[in-house]
Design a protein around this motif. Sequence first.
Motif, mmCIF file in Angstrom:
data_model
loop_
_atom_site.group_PDB
_atom_site.id
_atom_site.type_symbol
_atom_site.label_atom_id
_atom_site.label_comp_id
_atom_site.label_asym_id
_atom_site.label_seq_id
_atom_site.Cartn_x
_atom_site.Cartn_y
_atom_site.Cartn_z
ATOM 1 N N PRO A 1 59.682 -7.724 102.368
ATOM 2 C CA PRO A 1 59.248 -7.156 101.080
ATOM 3 C C PRO A 1 57.727 -7.129 100.981
ATOM 4 C CG PRO A 1 61.002 -8.769 100.755
ATOM 5 C CD PRO A 1 60.594 -8.878 102.189
ATOM 6 N N ASP A 2 57.198 -6.042 100.428
ATOM 7 C CA ASP A 2 55.743 -5.855 100.381
ATOM 8 C C ASP A 2 55.032 -7.008 99.695
ATOM 9 O OD1 ASP A 2 56.193 -3.485 101.643
ATOM 10 O OD2 ASP A 2 55.931 -2.226 99.862
ATOM 11 N N ILE A 3 55.515 -7.391 98.524
ATOM 12 C CA ILE A 3 54.801 -8.393 97.742
ATOM 13 C C ILE A 3 54.860 -9.763 98.411
ATOM 14 C CG2 ILE A 3 56.784 -8.996 96.302
ATOM 15 C CD1 ILE A 3 53.088 -8.674 95.212
ATOM 16 N N LEU A 4 55.984 -10.095 99.047
ATOM 17 C CA LEU A 4 56.080 -11.376 99.738
ATOM 18 C C LEU A 4 55.154 -11.434 100.938
ATOM 19 C CD1 LEU A 4 59.925 -12.144 99.656
ATOM 20 C CD2 LEU A 4 58.117 -13.024 98.176
ATOM 21 N N LEU A 5 55.073 -10.348 101.691
ATOM 22 C CA LEU A 5 54.159 -10.295 102.826
ATOM 23 C C LEU A 5 52.717 -10.392 102.354
ATOM 24 C CD1 LEU A 5 53.704 -9.945 105.841
ATOM 25 C CD2 LEU A 5 53.838 -7.466 105.526
ATOM 26 N N ALA A 6 52.384 -9.723 101.256
ATOM 27 C CA ALA A 6 51.021 -9.793 100.721
ATOM 28 C C ALA A 6 50.687 -11.200 100.251
ATOM 29 C CB ALA A 6 50.863 -8.795 99.575
ATOM 30 N N ILE A 7 51.616 -11.856 99.581
ATOM 31 C CA ILE A 7 51.392 -13.233 99.132
ATOM 32 C C ILE A 7 51.141 -14.148 100.319
ATOM 33 C CG2 ILE A 7 52.523 -15.233 98.085
ATOM 34 C CD1 ILE A 7 53.903 -13.300 96.163
ATOM 35 N N ALA A 8 51.951 -14.016 101.369
ATOM 36 C CA ALA A 8 51.780 -14.856 102.554
ATOM 37 C C ALA A 8 50.423 -14.620 103.211
ATOM 38 C CB ALA A 8 52.914 -14.579 103.543
ATOM 39 N N LEU A 9 50.015 -13.368 103.314
ATOM 40 C CA LEU A 9 48.739 -13.060 103.957
ATOM 41 C C LEU A 9 47.558 -13.575 103.144
ATOM 42 C CD1 LEU A 9 49.504 -9.412 105.171
ATOM 43 C CD2 LEU A 9 49.247 -11.448 106.601
ATOM 44 N N VAL A 10 47.597 -13.392 101.815
ATOM 45 C CA VAL A 10 46.503 -13.881 100.974
ATOM 46 C C VAL A 10 46.468 -15.407 100.994
ATOM 47 C CG1 VAL A 10 45.586 -13.973 98.631
ATOM 48 C CG2 VAL A 10 46.502 -11.841 99.509
ATOM 49 N N ALA A 11 47.639 -16.051 101.042
ATOM 50 C CA ALA A 11 47.673 -17.513 101.122
ATOM 51 C C ALA A 11 47.031 -18.010 102.412
ATOM 52 C CB ALA A 11 49.117 -17.999 101.034
ATOM 53 N N ILE A 12 47.198 -17.256 103.494
ATOM 54 C CA ILE A 12 46.593 -17.633 104.776
ATOM 55 C C ILE A 12 45.091 -17.359 104.772
ATOM 56 C CG2 ILE A 12 46.523 -17.098 107.247
ATOM 57 C CD1 ILE A 12 49.527 -16.476 107.048
ATOM 58 N N LEU A 13 44.691 -16.180 104.261
ATOM 59 C CA LEU A 13 43.295 -15.767 104.301
ATOM 60 C C LEU A 13 42.452 -16.422 103.215
ATOM 61 C CD1 LEU A 13 43.856 -11.936 104.928
ATOM 62 C CD2 LEU A 13 43.182 -13.648 106.613
ATOM 63 N N GLY A 14 43.087 -16.737 102.078
ATOM 64 C CA GLY A 14 42.358 -17.298 100.947
ATOM 65 C C GLY A 14 42.135 -16.261 99.861
ATOM 66 N N PRO A 15 42.078 -16.685 98.583
ATOM 67 C CA PRO A 15 41.934 -15.739 97.476
ATOM 68 C C PRO A 15 40.515 -15.187 97.363
ATOM 69 C CG PRO A 15 41.969 -17.986 96.644
ATOM 70 C CD PRO A 15 42.213 -18.076 98.121
ATOM 71 N N SER A 16 40.364 -13.918 97.619
ATOM 72 C CA SER A 16 39.092 -13.224 97.422
ATOM 73 C C SER A 16 39.389 -11.734 97.375
ATOM 74 C CB SER A 16 38.086 -13.539 98.532
ATOM 75 O OG SER A 16 38.452 -12.902 99.743
ATOM 76 N N MET A 17 38.441 -10.975 96.874
ATOM 77 C CA MET A 17 38.636 -9.535 96.754
ATOM 78 C C MET A 17 38.809 -8.891 98.125
ATOM 79 S SD MET A 17 36.234 -6.935 94.592
ATOM 80 C CE MET A 17 36.451 -5.153 94.645
ATOM 81 N N LEU A 18 37.992 -9.300 99.103
ATOM 82 C CA LEU A 18 38.083 -8.741 100.449
ATOM 83 C C LEU A 18 39.406 -9.091 101.105
ATOM 84 C CD1 LEU A 18 36.859 -7.273 102.866
ATOM 85 C CD2 LEU A 18 35.753 -9.438 103.524
ATOM 86 N N ASN A 19 39.862 -10.328 100.927
ATOM 87 C CA ASN A 19 41.119 -10.746 101.550
ATOM 88 C C ASN A 19 42.324 -10.050 100.928
ATOM 89 O OD1 ASN A 19 39.751 -12.435 103.287
ATOM 90 N ND2 ASN A 19 40.059 -14.266 102.054
ATOM 91 N N VAL A 20 42.250 -9.763 99.633
ATOM 92 C CA VAL A 20 43.324 -8.995 99.000
ATOM 93 C C VAL A 20 43.403 -7.602 99.605
ATOM 94 C CG1 VAL A 20 44.045 -7.897 96.844
ATOM 95 C CG2 VAL A 20 43.340 -10.286 96.833
#
Length: 288
Positions: free
Chosen positions: A122-141
Amino acid sequence: MKIPLVLKKLFRRRIVLAAAICLLLVVGVALLANVITGYDPNDTAVRERLSVPTASHLMGTDELGRDLFARIAFGGRYSLTIAALTATGSIVFGTLFGLVAGFFRRLDAPIMRVVDAMMSLPDILLAIALVAILGPSMLNVVLALVLVYSPRVARVVRASTLVVRELLFVEAARAVGVSTAGILWRHILPNLMSPILVQASFIFAYAILAEAALSFLGVGVPPEIPTWGTMVAGSQQYAHEALWIVLFPGLAIILTALSLQLLGDGVRDLLDPRLKNRCDSRCERSET
């Protein structure tokens, strides 16, 4: 086809014209936020916290007394920038991998297996996992959303490339000795612009919704950046006493995403010959 004629055909459907006008208003307000708001989006006035919409505060104030209209106008810059960067990155990488997979038979299977694996989540779950790995920031989103939506573009471009590469003009280019890069750049890519443009409009809308969802869940951009998603997330606990602080940012998200979707539908109908002919006949009946 001349540009005025293209626009006339695109806006023949009134709902597409309304969507384009709404989108232009949103972009105009975001670009001219310094001129039309009169407030700094981060200026607090605790005595005026949770004020109802008035002449001085058109959309009221939030829990810290900040002008909500100013925050929505300036927040539109961030939300639209994230969506635009996401759409651009997804188109670039998706088109690149789709072209390679569709043109080179040996690379088709490995590339598409990776694409299938990413699209199975699912798109949102994959995005959550990636942002959790990269860290919360505008570029990482942006990076996370590019990784989420690039496979969609790659699949569409690959399917179109499989068709175009077998056409006679491509075979003729091969016969006269045009290089592979020249065939891809001059003969195949221009014939893929229709599906690519449609995908870009849809991904733009998806990215706005995805950024809002990530910010609402607390894994998007930092709270100090006033995107529409962070405004909804930060104000939800006050919604029962001041509905407008959630209502207006939510309406901005919905109207922008809906306008982009409708505009994308209009572009698809214009560029697809089958849908275009059907639309032309329907519009002619409505005019008579």
